[in-house]
Design a protein around this motif. Structure first.
Motif, PDB file in Angstrom:
ATOM      1  N   ASP A  13      -1.826 -40.592  30.415  1.00  0.00           N
ATOM      2  CA  ASP A  13      -2.975 -40.923  29.578  1.00  0.00           C
ATOM      3  C   ASP A  13      -4.081 -41.597  30.392  1.00  0.00           C
ATOM      4  OD1 ASP A  13      -2.922 -39.956  27.063  1.00  0.00           O
ATOM      5  OD2 ASP A  13      -1.697 -41.585  26.226  1.00  0.00           O
ATOM      6  N   GLN A  14      -3.643 -42.485  31.268  1.00  0.00           N
ATOM      7  CA  GLN A  14      -4.612 -43.200  32.090  1.00  0.00           C
ATOM      8  C   GLN A  14      -5.289 -42.251  33.086  1.00  0.00           C
ATOM      9  OE1 GLN A  14      -5.403 -46.256  31.633  1.00  0.00           O
ATOM     10  NE2 GLN A  14      -6.161 -47.201  33.516  1.00  0.00           N
ATOM     11  N   ALA A  15      -4.527 -41.231  33.492  1.00  0.00           N
ATOM     12  CA  ALA A  15      -5.078 -40.299  34.487  1.00  0.00           C
ATOM     13  C   ALA A  15      -6.215 -39.473  33.909  1.00  0.00           C
ATOM     14  CB  ALA A  15      -3.971 -39.381  35.016  1.00  0.00           C
ATOM     15  N   VAL A  16      -6.210 -39.291  32.572  1.00  0.00           N
ATOM     16  CA  VAL A  16      -7.244 -38.440  31.966  1.00  0.00           C
ATOM     17  C   VAL A  16      -8.652 -38.949  32.314  1.00  0.00           C
ATOM     18  CG1 VAL A  16      -8.256 -37.684  29.786  1.00  0.00           C
ATOM     19  CG2 VAL A  16      -5.784 -37.522  30.156  1.00  0.00           C
ATOM     20  N   PRO A  17      -8.984 -40.194  31.959  1.00  0.00           N
ATOM     21  CA  PRO A  17     -10.354 -40.631  32.294  1.00  0.00           C
ATOM     22  C   PRO A  17     -10.592 -40.773  33.797  1.00  0.00           C
ATOM     23  CG  PRO A  17      -9.069 -42.457  31.394  1.00  0.00           C
ATOM     24  CD  PRO A  17      -8.250 -41.221  31.199  1.00  0.00           C
TER      25      PRO A  17
ATOM     26  N   ALA B  14      -8.963 -38.218  11.114  1.00  0.00           N
ATOM     27  CA  ALA B  14      -9.263 -36.794  11.249  1.00  0.00           C
ATOM     28  C   ALA B  14     -10.145 -36.514  12.448  1.00  0.00           C
ATOM     29  CB  ALA B  14      -9.957 -36.285   9.976  1.00  0.00           C
ATOM     30  N   ALA B  15     -10.931 -37.514  12.851  1.00  0.00           N
ATOM     31  CA  ALA B  15     -11.913 -37.275  13.912  1.00  0.00           C
ATOM     32  C   ALA B  15     -11.386 -37.701  15.268  1.00  0.00           C
ATOM     33  CB  ALA B  15     -13.219 -38.005  13.577  1.00  0.00           C
ATOM     34  N   ARG B  16     -10.068 -37.849  15.375  1.00  0.00           N
ATOM     35  CA  ARG B  16      -9.501 -38.238  16.669  1.00  0.00           C
ATOM     36  C   ARG B  16      -8.999 -37.030  17.441  1.00  0.00           C
ATOM     37  NH1 ARG B  16      -5.952 -43.464  14.593  1.00  0.00           N
ATOM     38  NH2 ARG B  16      -7.766 -44.604  13.802  1.00  0.00           N
ATOM     39  N   ILE B  17      -8.962 -37.194  18.752  1.00  0.00           N
ATOM     40  CA  ILE B  17      -8.381 -36.136  19.568  1.00  0.00           C
ATOM     41  C   ILE B  17      -6.866 -36.226  19.438  1.00  0.00           C
ATOM     42  CG2 ILE B  17      -8.063 -35.277  21.923  1.00  0.00           C
ATOM     43  CD1 ILE B  17     -10.842 -36.430  22.547  1.00  0.00           C
TER      44      ILE B  17
ATOM     45  N   LEU C  14      -5.745 -34.333  28.266  1.00  0.00           N
ATOM     46  CA  LEU C  14      -5.169 -34.042  29.579  1.00  0.00           C
ATOM     47  C   LEU C  14      -5.367 -32.570  29.909  1.00  0.00           C
ATOM     48  CD1 LEU C  14      -3.555 -35.082  32.019  1.00  0.00           C
ATOM     49  CD2 LEU C  14      -1.481 -34.397  30.828  1.00  0.00           C
ATOM     50  N   VAL C  15      -5.134 -31.720  28.910  1.00  0.00           N
ATOM     51  CA  VAL C  15      -5.340 -30.286  29.121  1.00  0.00           C
ATOM     52  C   VAL C  15      -6.799 -30.025  29.489  1.00  0.00           C
ATOM     53  CG1 VAL C  15      -5.241 -28.013  28.048  1.00  0.00           C
ATOM     54  CG2 VAL C  15      -3.490 -29.736  27.523  1.00  0.00           C
ATOM     55  N   LEU C  16      -7.659 -30.745  28.794  1.00  0.00           N
ATOM     56  CA  LEU C  16      -9.086 -30.568  29.023  1.00  0.00           C
ATOM     57  C   LEU C  16      -9.456 -30.890  30.473  1.00  0.00           C
ATOM     58  CD1 LEU C  16     -11.652 -29.936  27.309  1.00  0.00           C
ATOM     59  CD2 LEU C  16     -11.992 -32.404  27.211  1.00  0.00           C
ATOM     60  N   VAL C  17      -8.981 -32.045  30.988  1.00  0.00           N
ATOM     61  CA  VAL C  17      -9.384 -32.394  32.356  1.00  0.00           C
ATOM     62  C   VAL C  17      -8.717 -31.468  33.366  1.00  0.00           C
ATOM     63  CG1 VAL C  17      -9.995 -34.793  31.929  1.00  0.00           C
ATOM     64  CG2 VAL C  17      -7.673 -34.230  32.636  1.00  0.00           C
ATOM     65  N   LEU C  18      -7.494 -30.992  33.045  1.00  0.00           N
ATOM     66  CA  LEU C  18      -6.869 -30.040  33.968  1.00  0.00           C
ATOM     67  C   LEU C  18      -7.699 -28.762  34.028  1.00  0.00           C
ATOM     68  CD1 LEU C  18      -3.065 -30.483  33.212  1.00  0.00           C
ATOM     69  CD2 LEU C  18      -4.379 -31.345  35.150  1.00  0.00           C
ATOM     70  N   LEU C  19      -8.161 -28.318  32.836  1.00  0.00           N
ATOM     71  CA  LEU C  19      -9.017 -27.141  32.813  1.00  0.00           C
ATOM     72  C   LEU C  19     -10.306 -27.391  33.592  1.00  0.00           C
ATOM     73  CD1 LEU C  19      -8.633 -25.856  29.141  1.00  0.00           C
ATOM     74  CD2 LEU C  19      -7.835 -24.768  31.253  1.00  0.00           C
ATOM     75  N   LEU C  20     -10.871 -28.576  33.391  1.00  0.00           N
ATOM     76  CA  LEU C  20     -12.092 -28.921  34.118  1.00  0.00           C
ATOM     77  C   LEU C  20     -11.854 -28.868  35.623  1.00  0.00           C
ATOM     78  CD1 LEU C  20     -13.805 -31.966  32.344  1.00  0.00           C
ATOM     79  CD2 LEU C  20     -14.760 -29.704  32.783  1.00  0.00           C
ATOM     80  N   GLY C  21     -10.700 -29.406  36.037  1.00  0.00           N
ATOM     81  CA  GLY C  21     -10.369 -29.389  37.464  1.00  0.00           C
ATOM     82  C   GLY C  21     -10.269 -27.967  37.977  1.00  0.00           C
ATOM     83  N   GLY C  22      -9.611 -27.107  37.204  1.00  0.00           N
ATOM     84  CA  GLY C  22      -9.484 -25.706  37.606  1.00  0.00           C
ATOM     85  C   GLY C  22     -10.839 -25.030  37.681  1.00  0.00           C
TER      86      GLY C  22
ATOM     87  N   HIS D 124     -13.902 -39.220  24.955  1.00  0.00           N
ATOM     88  CA  HIS D 124     -12.438 -39.162  24.883  1.00  0.00           C
ATOM     89  C   HIS D 124     -11.847 -40.570  24.794  1.00  0.00           C
ATOM     90  CE1 HIS D 124      -8.281 -39.124  26.258  1.00  0.00           C
ATOM     91  NE2 HIS D 124      -8.661 -39.926  27.237  1.00  0.00           N
ATOM     92  N   LEU D 125     -12.396 -41.483  25.587  1.00  0.00           N
ATOM     93  CA  LEU D 125     -11.827 -42.830  25.618  1.00  0.00           C
ATOM     94  C   LEU D 125     -11.916 -43.499  24.251  1.00  0.00           C
ATOM     95  CD1 LEU D 125     -13.064 -44.046  29.098  1.00  0.00           C
ATOM     96  CD2 LEU D 125     -10.689 -43.930  28.331  1.00  0.00           C
ATOM     97  N   ILE D 126     -12.942 -43.138  23.469  1.00  0.00           N
ATOM     98  CA  ILE D 126     -13.075 -43.751  22.145  1.00  0.00           C
ATOM     99  C   ILE D 126     -12.308 -42.950  21.093  1.00  0.00           C
ATOM    100  CG2 ILE D 126     -14.682 -44.562  20.393  1.00  0.00           C
ATOM    101  CD1 ILE D 126     -14.809 -45.975  23.162  1.00  0.00           C
ATOM    102  N   ILE D 127     -12.580 -41.644  21.000  1.00  0.00           N
ATOM    103  CA  ILE D 127     -11.961 -40.905  19.891  1.00  0.00           C
ATOM    104  C   ILE D 127     -10.601 -40.335  20.273  1.00  0.00           C
ATOM    105  CG2 ILE D 127     -14.259 -40.302  19.020  1.00  0.00           C
ATOM    106  CD1 ILE D 127     -13.702 -37.406  19.803  1.00  0.00           C
ATOM    107  N   GLY D 128     -10.192 -40.536  21.522  1.00  0.00           N
ATOM    108  CA  GLY D 128      -8.880 -40.016  21.899  1.00  0.00           C
ATOM    109  C   GLY D 128      -7.936 -41.120  22.313  1.00  0.00           C
ATOM    110  N   SER D 129      -8.437 -42.369  22.401  1.00  0.00           N
ATOM    111  CA  SER D 129      -7.580 -43.390  22.968  1.00  0.00           C
ATOM    112  C   SER D 129      -7.761 -44.749  22.301  1.00  0.00           C
ATOM    113  CB  SER D 129      -7.856 -43.462  24.478  1.00  0.00           C
ATOM    114  OG  SER D 129      -7.292 -44.591  25.027  1.00  0.00           O
ATOM    115  N   ALA D 130      -8.974 -45.311  22.340  1.00  0.00           N
ATOM    116  CA  ALA D 130      -9.149 -46.668  21.809  1.00  0.00           C
ATOM    117  C   ALA D 130      -9.379 -46.677  20.298  1.00  0.00           C
ATOM    118  CB  ALA D 130     -10.327 -47.344  22.514  1.00  0.00           C
ATOM    119  N   TYR D 131      -9.996 -45.605  19.795  1.00  0.00           N
ATOM    120  CA  TYR D 131     -10.308 -45.426  18.377  1.00  0.00           C
ATOM    121  C   TYR D 131     -11.336 -46.410  17.837  1.00  0.00           C
ATOM    122  CZ  TYR D 131      -6.169 -42.550  18.862  1.00  0.00           C
ATOM    123  OH  TYR D 131      -5.257 -41.620  19.299  1.00  0.00           O
ATOM    124  N   ARG D 132     -11.901 -47.202  18.697  1.00  0.00           N
ATOM    125  CA  ARG D 132     -13.025 -48.050  18.315  1.00  0.00           C
ATOM    126  C   ARG D 132     -13.894 -48.194  19.541  1.00  0.00           C
ATOM    127  NH1 ARG D 132     -13.056 -51.685  14.359  1.00  0.00           N
ATOM    128  NH2 ARG D 132     -11.135 -52.016  13.196  1.00  0.00           N
TER     129      ARG D 132
END
Lengths: 520, 367, 305
Positions: free
Chosen positions: B66-70, B185-188, B201-209, B262-270
C-alpha cells in the motif's frame, strides 16, 4: 658549454588505453625559439601540460637550467620560471585585465590588494614589451588578439624565463600572427627561451631556431630550422607526404538552394553580430566563409540553422521562407548541419552511438509510425551509416563518448549527410582532427558537392577554405567584407579582409576580388 | 589447499558484491544508520531485524504494498520530468492540490462510485497538471528556473489547501482540521490480496509499464531523453525543448495529482490539513526516481524497497523503540552515496586529477 | 491602518526574520562565487537549529549551543563538499538529499535523544541573550530592533560588509571569484579550485549553522521539527536575486524578511495564518518575475541535462 635552458629525458605518460608520450626527449637551448611540431594527437599538448605541472609524468625527468625539477602543480612550474600561453585562453572573463595578470601574485598593502600597484605594473610591463592592453578593461570585452597579449603578460609578470606558447596562432589573422612573431623574437632577444607548439610548418620555418618533431607520442627528430625543409619535417611528422592541394572542382553550380537576404542577427549582450548579410549557395558548390573567430560567423550559422533568432532579413531554403521556422521544419525543408562544437552540440556523449546517429530524422516515416519506432529499421540505419562511413564504434548501444575525436566527427558527418538534404552547413568540420580524418572529411564534402549538394563551409583554417571552396566570403565585424575567387587570391589577401585592412586600401583597389557580398 | 581456495573465492565474491556500485550505497547507508542508532543508545541489530520483519510479515507485506503505491507513483511522476532534464521539485504541491481536488469531487459529487471515482481522479489530475504547468510556463516564457519556482510553489500549495480545508470545506463535526469523510461509494476499492491492497497498485504498475513502453519505444520517449541528456544537442536536432518542458511538467503534475487523489479516496478517506505534506511521500518518490535513474523497472523495485523501509520502520518504532525516521535517514544517505559515486575499488581509479580529462579530451589516439 | 502596522514591533519581527535568511544567503553567496551550486542551506540550517538546542540544553549555556550549531553546519556541509567537489557529483541531487537527510535526522534524533516528538522546549535550554546598546537602543522605532539584539544579529550586518571587502578587495577574494568563474584558469596559475571550493562550502555550513542557532535560540527558545520551514530555499533565491553580491543579498533578504514580518503582523490583525504563511513565498516568486532577466546562468546550470 652552458646547460640547456630545458631538458626532458624519457618522458612517458599513459592514459587509459593510450600512451600519450612515449619516452620523449627534448633539449631546448637557452635563448632559442624552439618549435615542437606534430599532428593532432601526437602528444604535444600532453607534453606541455607535464612541463607546466598540470600533471606528473609516469616516467622520465625534467631539467631546468641543468637542475632536476619535479612539478607537483602549476605553481612549482611557475616558480621554476616556466610560463604558459594555453591554446584555449585561461582567463577570467568578468575580471579586469590587470586582475587577470596579477592573479595569485597580487601586490598587497596590508591584507588588502594594492589595486593601484597592480594597474601600474601591468601598464609598465605592457609598455616595455609593446603588448598594448588596457589594464582596467574587463577581459570579456576584449578581442582575441588582446587576450593573447594578456596571456603573455601573465607569464612575463611572473618573470617566466621559459615561455611555452601552445598553438598560439590558431585564433589570429595572418597580420596578427606576424605581430606575434615580432613579439616572440623580441622576447628571445631579451634573453628568454621560447617553446613554440604548432602543427603549421610555415610558422616553424618563419620563426623558429630549432625544431623537435613528435609523432605518435615519440620524439622522432631534432632539427636546426635553417638546415631543414618543410618537406623533411612533414616526412618526420607523418611518415609520408601530405596532399592538401586545392580541390576546387570544375565550376558548374546549379540552382540556388539557400538564399540569405538582408540578414541581421543579435548576438550576446545585445550587440549586432551579423549585419545585412546577403548571399546565395547553389547546388554543386561549396561556399567558404572565412574570418577571424568572433566576427559573426557563429551567429550567422545559428540563425540559418534556427538556433538563434533573426532580427531582420530573410532566409530561404529550396524556395521556402524559413526565417522564422522551427529547427524541425528547417530540417524537413532540407537543412543538414555539422556544428562547430561536436562534443556539446553535435553529439550527446551519454547517449548511445545509435541514438546519436538517429537525431534529426528520427521522425522519418521509415523509422517510426504514429510515434512508435520501427526498431529494426532504426538499428539497420545506424549500422548502414557506421559501415558507409567507416566509423570505428563498438556496440550500437555503447555511449558515443567511447569514440575517438575523429570517429565522433564521423558520426556527426554521417548522420547529417544521410539526411540527403540539399544543403549542408559545415562549421569547423575538421578542427582538432588528425590528417587522416581531415582528408576523409574533406573527401566527403567534395563528393557531396559533386553529387549536386550545396555546402556552406565555415572555417578558421584558411588552407581548408582555399582547398575546398568554390567561392569565398570573408566576414569582418558582422558584415560580409568580400566575395573572393579562391583561384585568384592568396592567404595574405584574405587576411587583409579578415582584419578590415581593406577598408583603408579600398580606394587603391583590393586584390583578388570585389567588395560586397552579393552573389554574382 | 582446497579449502583456502574456496575461501579465497568466497572472499572475492563478497568483495565483488560489496564493491558493486549498486550495492555499496546501501551497505554504506545501513552502516551510517547502525552508527547513529548505537550512538543514541539503541540496539541497531534488533532495530534492523524488527524493520525487516515488520516490512514483510503479518500485515507488513500489505502495508508495504500500500505504501509503495504513492511512492512508486510519485517517482514515476518526477521521473517523467527528470528524464527530460526538467528539475521538478514541486511534486508535493502537485500531489497535495490534486488530492484536495479529488477529495472534493468524491465528497460533493453525487452518483455511483463507478462514475465518481474516475471523475475524482480526473479532477486530481487536471489540478496537479495545471499547478505543474505554472513553473513550466515560468521557465519557458519568463526564464525562471523550474527548480526554484516549483519548490517555492509547494509552500503556496500548502497554504492554499490549508486555507480551503480550514474554512470553506471544514468538517466541524470532528476535532481534526479536515474535510468530510469520503463516502464509501466514492472510495477506491481494495483487492483481495494479502488482506486488502488498494486497487491503485494495479494502476501504478500499469503506469510503470506504460512509462517503460513510452521511454523505450516511442519518438516522444526518445526526444525527452535526448533533451534530458543534452539540451543543446536536442535543440540542434529539431526537438522543441520548450514545448516539451511544458508537456513533461503537465504529465508529472497529472500523475502527482492522481497519486494525491489516491491517497485521499483510496487510503486516508479524509483530507486532513498537512498530512500529505508531513508524510513526505512526494520526496520519497523523488529519491526513488533518483536512485532508479528514472528507469521504470528500477523505480518499481526501489519504490517497494523504500516502502518496506518505511513500513518496517514503523514496526521498528513500536517494537524496538527506535524512531521510524531512521528510514528517512537511510533513504537520503543512499542517495548521497550514489550521487557521490561511492563504491569501493573504483575509488582509486577515479580519484585522478581533474586536469587530465580537460587536456586530452577525445583526440588521443587514432581515428 | 498603516500607523498600526508600521511600528517598532514590525521592525523587530522583520529583523528576526531577516537574520537567519541573511546569514544563510551570505553562505550561499560565497559558494556561488566559488562556483558551487549550494541548495542545501535549508538542511544545514535545520541541523544548526537542532545542534544549537542540543548544545544549549546539555550545558545550559547558549554559547555551547552556538558552537554546536556551527560545528553541525560545517559537518553537514562537508557531505556536499565531498560529493560535489571531490567526487564531482551533481550538486542539485546532493543538495536535495542533504536537505531530506537533515529533515530525517533531526526528526530521528528528537525522540531518540530528548524523548519528544514535534517540539522540544525545556527550561534548561538557554536562549541567546539580547544586549541593549545604551543610547542607541532608545532610538524610536528602529532602536529596539537593531540595538537590543543577540550577538548573532549584531554580527550579521558587519559580516555582510566584511564579506564585501573580502570578495572585492583582498587577494583571497579575487582568487575565490576566479575559481568560481574559470577553475582551469585558476589551476593553471597554481590556485587549487578544490581547496577554495571546500572552504566556500564549509563557510556556508558555518553561516547556515549560525542561522539555525539564531532561529532556535534567538527568535524562539526551542526546536521544532522542520523549523527552518523553507528559509534555506528563500536564501537560495536571495543569492540569485542579489546576484551573489553582498549588498544585493542584503536587500533581497530584507525584502523577504519584510514580507514575513508583515505577514506576522497581519496575522495579529486577523488574517488567516495560512495566507500570511504564504506571503514570503509569494513575494519571492513575484520578485523573481520582476528580476527575471538576471539569472540566465542559473537557468543554464539547472537545465543542462
Amino acid at each position: 658549454m652552458a646547460a640547456p635552458a630545458l631538458e626532458l629525458r624519457g618522458i612517458t605518460k599513459r592514459f587509459p588505453g593510450v600512451v600519450a608520450n612515449d619516452a620523449v626527449d627534448l633539449t631546448v637551448r637557452a635563448g632559442d625559439i624552439h618549435a615542437v611540431v606534430g599532428e593532432n594527437g601526437a602528444g604535444k599538448t600532453t607534453l606541455m601540460s607535464i612541463l607546466y605541472g598540470l600533471f606528473p609524468p609516469d616516467e622520465g625527468e625534467i631539467l631546468v637550467g641543468g637542475e632536476r625539477v619535479r612539478f607537483g602543480s602549476a605553481l612549482d612550474a611557475i616558480r621554476a620560471g616556466m610560463g604558459m600561453v594555453h591554446q584555449a585562453f585561461r582567463l577570467f572573463p568578468t575580471l579586469s585585465v590587470a586582475d587577470n595578470v596579477v592573479y595569485r601574485a597580487e601586490p598587497t598593502r596590508g591584507v588588502l590588494m594594492d589595486r593601484a600597484a597592480a594597474l601600474r605594473s601591468v601598464a609598465e610591463l605592457a609598455e616595455r614589451y609593446e603588448l598594448a592592453v588596457d589594464p582596467e578593461a574587463l577581459v570579456e570585452t576584449q578581442p582575441v588578439g588582446v587576450l593573447q597579449r594578456v596571456e603573455i603578460l601573465k607569464a612575463l609578470y611572473r618573470d617566466a624565463r621559459i615561455l611555452i606558447l601552445d598553438e598560439p596562432t590558431a585564433v589570429l589573422t595572418p597580420q596578427e600572427r606576424d605581430r606575434l612573431f615580432t613579439v616572440i623574437r623580441r622576447l628571445r632577444d631579451s634573453g628568454r627561451t621560447i617553446l613554440f607548439i604548432t602543427h603549421k610548418l610555415g610558422e616553424v620555418m618563419a620563426v623558429s631556431d630549432r625544431v623537435t618533431v613528435l609523432r605518435n607520442g615519440r620524439s622522432v627528430a631534432g632539427l636546426v630550422t635553417a638546415e631543414t625543409s618543410p618537406e623533411e619535417i612533414t616526412r618526420h611528422m607523418t611518415g609520408r607526404s601530405v596532399d592538401l592541394n586545392r580541390r576546387a572542382a570544375p565550376h558548374r553550380p546549379g540552382d540556388p538552394v539557400l538564399a540569405v537576404a538582408g540578414l541581421e542577427v543579435t548576438g550576446e549582450h545585445g550587440r549586432t553580430a551579423v549585419d545585412d548579410a546577403a548571399f546565395t549557395v547553389r547546388s554543386g558548390e561549396i561556399l567558404g566563409v572565412a574570418g577571424v573567430a568572433g566576427n559573426g560567423q557563429t551567429e550567422l550559422i545559428e540563425a540559418i540553422a534556427g538556433l538563434r533568432e533573426a532580427a531582420a532579413g530573410s532566409v530561404t531554403l529550396g524556395g521556402a521562407d524559413i526565417t522564422r521556422a522551427e529547427v524541425a521544419d528547417r530540417r524537413r525543408a532540407g537543412l543538414a548541419f555539422v556544428p562547430e562544437d561536436r562534443h556539446r552540440v553535435g553529439t550527446s556523449h551519454l547517449a548511445s552511438v545509435s541514438d546519436n546517429l538517429l537525431l534529426g530524422h528520427h521522425r522519418h516515416p521509415d523509422r517510426q509510425r504514429r510515434g512508435w519506432f520501427k526498431l529494426r529499421n532504426v538499428r539497420a540505419h545506424a549500422r548502414r551509416l557506421i559501415e558507409t562511413f567507416g566509423i570505428k564504434a563498438g556496440a550500437l548501444n555503447n555511449p558515443v563518448s567511447t569514440l575517438s575525436g575523429g570517429n565522433l566527427q564521423k558520426v556527426v558527418v554521417a548522420r547529417e549527410m544521410s539526411h540527403e538534404a540539399p544543403l549542408l552547413i559545415a562549421e569547423q568540420p575538421t578542427r582538432g582532427l588528425d590528417i587522416a580524418a581531415i582528408e576523409y572529411i574533406h573527401g566527403r564534402l567534395v563528393s557531396f558537392r559533386d553529387e549536386g549538394g550545396a555546402v556552406l563551409l565555415v572555417s578558421a583554417e584558411l588552407s581548408e577554405i582555399l582547398a575546398l571552396s568554390t567561392r569565398i566570403l570573408v566576414m569582418f565585424e558582422g558584415r560580409i567584407a568580400a566575395e573572393l575567387d579562391p583561384a585568384a587570391v592568396t592567404e595574405p589577401d584574405i587576411g587583409l579582409y579578415m582584419t578590415g585592412a581593406y577598408l583603408e586600401r579600398e580606394k587603391g583597389g583590393a586584390p583578388g576580388g570585389r567588395k560586397g557580398g552579393q552573389d554574382g | 589447499m582446497d579449502r583456502t581456495d574456496r575461501l579465497d573465492r568466497l572472499a572475492q565474491g563478497v568483495r565483488q558484491i560489496w564493491a558493486n556500485p549498486a550495492v555499496f550505497p546501501f551497505v554504506f547507508a545501513f552502516s551510517v544508520g547502525l552508527a547513529v542508532v548505537l550512538l543514541t543508545g539503541g540496539n541497531p541489530f534488533f532495530a534492523y531485524q524488527e524493520m525487516f520483519v515488520g516490512a514483510v510479515t503479518g500485515s507488513g507485506l500489505r502495508n508495504t504494498l500500500d505504501q509503495a503505491v504513492p511512492i512508486i507513483g510519485m517517482a514515476l511522476a518526477v521521473s517523467a520530468a527528470f528524464r527530460a532534464g526538467v528539475i521538478n521539485l514541486g511534486g508535493e504541491g502537485q500531489m497535495v492540490l490534486g488530492g484536495l481536488a479529488g477529495a472534493l469531487v468524491a465528497i460533493y459529487m453525487p452518483g455511483p462510485g463507478a462514475l465518481v471515482v474516475p471523475l475524482a481522479m480526473a479532477a486530481g489530475m487536471v489540478t496537479g497538471m495545471l499547478w505543474a504547468m505554472l513553473p513550466a510556463l515560468g521557465q519557458t516564457r519568463l526564464r525562471l528556473p523550474i527548480l526554484i519556482t516549483s519548490l517555492l510553489l509547494n509552500y503556496v500549495a500548502r497554504s492554499i489547501t490549508g486555507y480551503l480545508v480550514r474554512f470553506p470545506f471544514l468538517d466541524d463535526s470532528v476535532t481534526l482540521t479536515s474535510t468530510e469523510k469520503i463516502p464509501e461509494a466514492a472510495r477506491i476499492p481494495k483487492m483481495p490480496l494479502f488482506g486488502g491492497v488498494s486497487l491503485s497498485l494495479v494502476l501504478v504498475l500499469l503506469l510503470g509499464g506504460l512509462a517503460w513502453l513510452v521511454y523505450k519505444r516511442t519518438v516522444v520517449g526518445y526526444e525527452t531523453q535526448m533533451a534530458g541528456l543534452n539540451g543543446s544537442f536536442a535543440r540542434y536536432g529539431g526537438i522543441g525543448v520548450e514545448r516539451q518542458t511544458v508537456g513533461v511538467m503537465a504529465v508529472a503534475g497529472a500523475v502527482g495529482g492522481l497519486i494525491g487523489t489516491h491517497l485521499i479516496i483510496g487510503s486516508a478517506y479524509r483530507f486532513i490539513d498537512g498530512e500529505l505534506v508531513v508524510s513526505g511521500l512526494a520526496w520519497t518518490g523523488l529519491l526513488v526516481s533518483l536512485l532508479a535513474a528514472n528507469r521504470p523497472g528500477f523505480i518499481l523495485a526501489a519504490g517497494l524497497l523504500f516502502a518496506g523501509l518505511q513500513i518496517g520502520g514503523q514496526s521498528m518504532q513500536r517494537n524496538a523503540g527506535v524512531s521510524w525516521r531512521l528510514a528517512q535517514v537511510l533513504q537520503a544517505v543512499v542517495i548521497v552515496a550514489v550521487a557521490s559515486r561511492l563504491a569501493l575499488g573504483r575509488r582509486r581509479r577515479k580519484g585522478r586529477r581533474s586536469a587530465e580529462a580537460e587536456i586530452e579530451p577525445a583526440h588521443v589516439g587514432e581515428v | 491602518m498603516f500607523d498600526q502596522l508600521f511600528d517598532g514591533a514590525l521592525v523587530d519581527s522583520v529583523m528576526r526574520a531577516m537574520i537567519p535568511i541573511l546569514l544563510a544567503a551570505l553562505g550561499g553567496m560565497i559558494c556561488d562565487r566559488a562556483g558551487v551550486f549550494q541548495i542545501s542551506l535549508e538542511g544545514m540550517m535545520l541541523a544548526g537549529a537542532f545542534a544549537a538546542v542540543a548544545g544549549s540544553y546539555l550545558a545550559a549555556a547558549s554559547g555551547l549551543g552556538v558552537l554546536f550549531a556551527v560545528v553541525a553546519g560545517a559537518a553537514v556541509s562537508l557531505v556536499l563538499a565531498f560529493g560535489a567537489v571531490s567526487r564531482k557529483g551533481d550538486p542539485i541531487v546532493l543538495g536535495i538529499a542533504v536537505n531530506l537527510l537533515m529533515l530525517g535526522m533531526t526528526g530521528f534524533l528528537l525522540p531518540q535523544i530528548f524523548g519528544v516528538r514535534g517540539v522540544f522546549a525545556h527550561p534548561r535550554i538557554d536562549g541567546l541573550d539580547r544586549f541593549a546598546i545604551p543610547g542607541l537602543s532608545d532610538i524610536p522605532l528602529l532602536g529596539p530592533a537593531l540595538f537590543d539584539n543577540t550577538i548573532i544579529a549584531y554580527l550579521s550586518l558587519p559580516l555582510t560588509a566584511a564579506l564585501w571587502v573580502f570578495l572585492f578587495r583582498t587577494p583571497m577574494g579575487l582568487r575565490l571569484r576566479g575559481v568560481g568563474e574559470r577553475p582551469q584558469a585558476a589551476e593553471s596559475l597554481g590556485v587549487s579550485p578544490t581547496v577554495y571550493k571546500y572552504w566556500a562550502v564549509v563557510s556556508s555550513g558555518v553561516l547556515a549553522g549560525l542561522a539555525g542557532a539564531q532561529l532556535a535560540l534567538g527568535n524562539v527558545v526551542q526546536f521544532a521539527e522542520n523549523m527552518s520551514s523553507g528559509r534555506g530555499w528563500i536564501a537560495v533565491v536571495a543569492v540569485m536575486l542579489g546576484r551573489a553580491h553582498p549588498v544585493g543579498v542584503l536587500g533581497a533578504s530584507l525584502l523577504f524578511a519584510f514580507s514575513e514580518g508583515l505577514g506576522f503582523r497581519l496575522q495579529g490583525n486577523g488574517l488567516p495564518v495560512q495566507i500570511t504563511d504564504a506571503l514570503p513565498f509569494a513575494v519571492t516568486l513575484i520578485a523573481l518575475i520582476a528580476a527575471r532577466k538576471r539569472f540566465a546562468r542559473l537557468l543554464d546550470l539547472t537545465t543542462a541535462g
